[in-house]
Design an enzyme around this catalytic site. Structure first.
Site, PDB file in Angstrom:
ATOM      1  N   CYS A   1      40.367 -31.667 -15.274  1.00 30.81           N
ATOM      2  CA  CYS A   1      41.497 -31.187 -16.070  1.00 30.81           C
ATOM      3  C   CYS A   1      42.316 -30.165 -15.277  1.00 30.81           C
ATOM      4  O   CYS A   1      41.822 -29.520 -14.347  1.00 30.81           O
ATOM      5  CB  CYS A   1      41.009 -30.508 -17.341  1.00 30.81           C
ATOM      6  SG  CYS A   1      40.348 -31.614 -18.589  1.00 30.81           S
TER       7      CYS A   1
ATOM      8  N   CYS B   1      36.910 -27.097 -20.654  1.00 32.31           N
ATOM      9  CA  CYS B   1      37.767 -26.081 -20.020  1.00 32.31           C
ATOM     10  C   CYS B   1      37.626 -24.726 -20.715  1.00 32.31           C
ATOM     11  O   CYS B   1      37.656 -23.676 -20.074  1.00 32.31           O
ATOM     12  CB  CYS B   1      39.221 -26.536 -20.010  1.00 32.31           C
ATOM     13  SG  CYS B   1      39.525 -27.879 -18.837  1.00 32.31           S
TER      14      CYS B   1
ATOM     15  N   ASN C   1      46.001 -32.108 -13.748  1.00 28.54           N
ATOM     16  CA  ASN C   1      44.849 -33.002 -13.926  1.00 28.54           C
ATOM     17  C   ASN C   1      44.820 -34.037 -12.804  1.00 28.54           C
ATOM     18  O   ASN C   1      45.857 -34.531 -12.354  1.00 28.54           O
ATOM     19  CB  ASN C   1      44.816 -33.643 -15.316  1.00 28.54           C
ATOM     20  CG  ASN C   1      46.081 -34.371 -15.724  1.00 28.54           C
ATOM     21  OD1 ASN C   1      47.171 -34.011 -15.323  1.00 28.54           O
ATOM     22  ND2 ASN C   1      45.932 -35.396 -16.544  1.00 28.54           N
TER      23      ASN C   1
ATOM     24  N   GLU D   1      42.828 -37.469 -12.102  1.00 28.31           N
ATOM     25  CA  GLU D   1      41.954 -38.479 -12.688  1.00 28.31           C
ATOM     26  C   GLU D   1      41.244 -39.297 -11.616  1.00 28.31           C
ATOM     27  O   GLU D   1      41.525 -39.161 -10.413  1.00 28.31           O
ATOM     28  CB  GLU D   1      42.775 -39.379 -13.633  1.00 28.31           C
ATOM     29  CG  GLU D   1      43.341 -38.577 -14.792  1.00 28.31           C
ATOM     30  CD  GLU D   1      44.006 -39.426 -15.865  1.00 28.31           C
ATOM     31  OE1 GLU D   1      44.330 -40.603 -15.595  1.00 28.31           O
ATOM     32  OE2 GLU D   1      44.203 -38.889 -16.972  1.00 28.31           O
TER      33      GLU D   1
ATOM     34  N   GLU E   1      43.370 -27.234 -16.181  1.00 28.39           N
ATOM     35  CA  GLU E   1      42.890 -25.856 -16.300  1.00 28.39           C
ATOM     36  C   GLU E   1      41.761 -25.590 -15.317  1.00 28.39           C
ATOM     37  O   GLU E   1      41.722 -24.562 -14.643  1.00 28.39           O
ATOM     38  CB  GLU E   1      42.386 -25.588 -17.731  1.00 28.39           C
ATOM     39  CG  GLU E   1      43.450 -25.728 -18.801  1.00 28.39           C
ATOM     40  CD  GLU E   1      43.526 -27.124 -19.395  1.00 28.39           C
ATOM     41  OE1 GLU E   1      43.410 -28.106 -18.625  1.00 28.39           O
ATOM     42  OE2 GLU E   1      43.712 -27.223 -20.611  1.00 28.39           O
TER      43      GLU E   1
ATOM     44  N   CYS F   1      40.666 -28.567 -23.507  1.00 28.49           N
ATOM     45  CA  CYS F   1      39.480 -29.263 -24.027  1.00 28.49           C
ATOM     46  C   CYS F   1      38.288 -28.304 -24.065  1.00 28.49           C
ATOM     47  O   CYS F   1      38.330 -27.195 -23.506  1.00 28.49           O
ATOM     48  CB  CYS F   1      39.163 -30.488 -23.167  1.00 28.49           C
ATOM     49  SG  CYS F   1      38.334 -30.099 -21.614  1.00 28.49           S
TER      50      CYS F   1
HETATM   51  N1  THU Z   1      43.580 -32.975 -19.796  1.00 25.01           N
HETATM   52  C1  THU Z   1      43.804 -31.806 -19.132  1.00 25.01           C
HETATM   53  O1  THU Z   1      44.059 -31.790 -17.924  1.00 25.01           O
HETATM   54  N2  THU Z   1      43.745 -30.648 -19.838  1.00 25.01           N
HETATM   55  C2  THU Z   1      43.570 -30.574 -21.182  1.00 25.01           C
HETATM   56  O2  THU Z   1      43.577 -29.502 -21.736  1.00 25.01           O
HETATM   57  C3  THU Z   1      43.392 -31.789 -21.969  1.00 25.01           C
HETATM   58  C4  THU Z   1      43.230 -33.045 -21.190  1.00 25.01           C
HETATM   59  C5  THU Z   1      43.705 -34.241 -19.059  1.00 25.01           C
HETATM   60  C6  THU Z   1      42.420 -34.945 -18.755  1.00 25.01           C
HETATM   61  C7  THU Z   1      42.911 -36.380 -18.600  1.00 25.01           C
HETATM   62  O3  THU Z   1      43.342 -36.556 -17.263  1.00 25.01           O
HETATM   63  C8  THU Z   1      44.113 -36.470 -19.511  1.00 25.01           C
HETATM   64  O4  THU Z   1      44.501 -35.143 -19.791  1.00 25.01           O
HETATM   65  C9  THU Z   1      43.852 -37.185 -20.798  1.00 25.01           C
HETATM   66  O5  THU Z   1      42.721 -36.699 -21.434  1.00 25.01           O
END
Ligand code: THU
Length: 139
Positions: A54, A95, A43, A45, A56, A92
């Protein structure tokens, strides 16, 4: 072909490169293409939160950018920084929809709580999905 254990280990390694200064929640993904190639993602941000990508989706974007469009499996490992992973990190909704763009409903999603592996297929995670099939194309 890579084992499930090795794919999960690859996702756990990618997790250590996550850029998550706002949530402190680190996620790694390892995406297995049908030809055996593995694409990693973490991920990433952003100060403008909605610009976050994310793990994925990072892995899918990387794979597609490198010419791959057929996939069989993804491993996802996530949890708070500075702690061992103890909970299953499920993809999520956004994704899941991105997975559906490139994957059939038997695409496998692996997660771990650090002890056990959870195995799901995309049909379970995104039932009654909307896909490129509805538009008569894609891939
Ligand atoms: N996140 C992911 O990278 N993948 C997921 O399946 C769930 C959430 C990340 C997004 C964000 O940077 C952090 O987790 C918190 O939501």
């Amino acid at each position: 072909m890579i084992t499930d254990e090795a794919l999960i280990a690859a996702a756990a390694g990618s997790r250590m490169r996550a850029y998550a200064p706002y949530s402190g929640f680190l996620v790694g993904a390892a995406l297995l293409a049908e030809d055996g190639s593995v694409f990693l993602g973490c991920n990433v941000e952003n100060a403008s939160y909605s610009a976050t990508c994310c793990a994925e989706r990072a892995a899918f974007c990387r794979a597609v950018s490198e010419g791959h469009r057929r996939f069989c499996k993804i491993a996802v490992v996530g949890g708070p920084a500075k702690e061992p992973v103890t909970r299953f990190c499920m993809p999520c909704g956004v994704c899941r929809q991105v997975m559906r763009e490139f994957c059939r409903e038997d695409f496998v999603v692996l997660t771990t709580d650090g002890r056990q592996t959870r195995r799901r297929v995309l049909a379970e995670l995104l039932p009654d999905s909307f896909s490129a099939d509805e538009l008569g194309g894609g891939r």
